[in-house]
Design a protein around this motif. Sequence first.
Motif, PDB file in Angstrom:
ATOM      1  N   GLN A   3       0.837  -1.203   0.000  1.00 32.60           N
ATOM      2  CA  GLN A   3       0.000   0.000   0.000  1.00 32.60           C
ATOM      3  C   GLN A   3       0.876   1.258   0.000  1.00 32.60           C
ATOM      4  N   SER A   5       0.402   5.481   0.290  1.00 29.31           N
ATOM      5  CA  SER A   5      -0.569   6.550   0.514  1.00 29.31           C
ATOM      6  C   SER A   5       0.097   7.908   0.741  1.00 29.31           C
ATOM      7  N   ARG A  36      -5.863   7.062  -7.376  1.00 26.34           N
ATOM      8  CA  ARG A  36      -5.885   5.652  -7.005  1.00 26.34           C
ATOM      9  C   ARG A  36      -5.560   4.817  -8.234  1.00 26.34           C
ATOM     10  N   ASP A  38      -3.097   0.965  -9.517  1.00 29.53           N
ATOM     11  CA  ASP A  38      -2.184  -0.142  -9.234  1.00 29.53           C
ATOM     12  C   ASP A  38      -1.010  -0.029 -10.194  1.00 29.53           C
ATOM     13  N   LEU A  47       2.055  -2.539  -6.386  1.00 27.25           N
ATOM     14  CA  LEU A  47       1.743  -1.377  -5.564  1.00 27.25           C
ATOM     15  C   LEU A  47       0.271  -1.033  -5.698  1.00 27.25           C
ATOM     16  N   GLY A  48      -0.367  -0.760  -4.577  1.00 25.87           N
ATOM     17  CA  GLY A  48      -1.727  -0.232  -4.560  1.00 25.87           C
ATOM     18  C   GLY A  48      -1.608   1.205  -4.087  1.00 25.87           C
ATOM     19  N   PHE A  50      -2.991   4.828  -3.131  1.00 27.79           N
ATOM     20  CA  PHE A  50      -4.198   5.510  -2.651  1.00 27.79           C
ATOM     21  C   PHE A  50      -3.772   6.872  -2.121  1.00 27.79           C
ATOM     22  N   ALA A  65       5.780   3.864   0.660  1.00 28.43           N
ATOM     23  CA  ALA A  65       4.923   2.704   0.934  1.00 28.43           C
ATOM     24  C   ALA A  65       4.736   2.522   2.434  1.00 28.43           C
ATOM     25  N   GLU A  66       3.730   1.714   2.798  1.00 29.97           N
ATOM     26  CA  GLU A  66       3.399   1.471   4.211  1.00 29.97           C
ATOM     27  C   GLU A  66       4.568   0.857   4.986  1.00 29.97           C
TER      28      GLU A  66
END
Length: 171
Positions: A3, A5, A36, A38, A47-48, A50, A65-66
């Motif tokens: 993820q 963000s 948003r 991918d 990777l997603g 958001f 990334a997270e």
Amino acid sequence: MLQVSKRLPAGQGLAPVLLKRAATVELDWDVRQKSRFDATDSQGRALGVFLPRGTVVRGGDVLVAEDGSVIRVIAAPQPVLVITHCGEHGTPFDLLRAAYHLGNRHVAIELKPDHLKIEPDHVLAEMLRAMHLIVNEAQAAFEPEGGAYASHDSHGHAHGHGAHGHAHHDH
């Protein structure tokens, strides 16, 4: 899927050595203007992404990334029209007129001192050729202007008017 963000405009605050070692992701303009999407980075990770609505990702930006890893964004080459003035029959001012007419049509334009870039459109290409401009198809990164009302310029820098002498008049 990893993820993502957070976006750091032009990788601000990151050491150049960290940016050099970072994974990369190549994205075209259509994807970079979405908040948003991918994607797959250079290390093969899914990777997603958001991001806050309305976020535009520019080449050179860094996604976080997270897990704390950073991914440098590369503006992918894509089909574009490169518009230049005709040295024989025109002047560089012709590019300014072309930018005006394209802007009136709300066309996304990348502005350079010696050329303009737009996404392919045969109707616009013919209009520009009729204005005695040279229009060539190319594969290149596309970084259009952010617009007059964007809060950041095309390089992610905020521009408050007070800092450069515009504080006492209306726009």
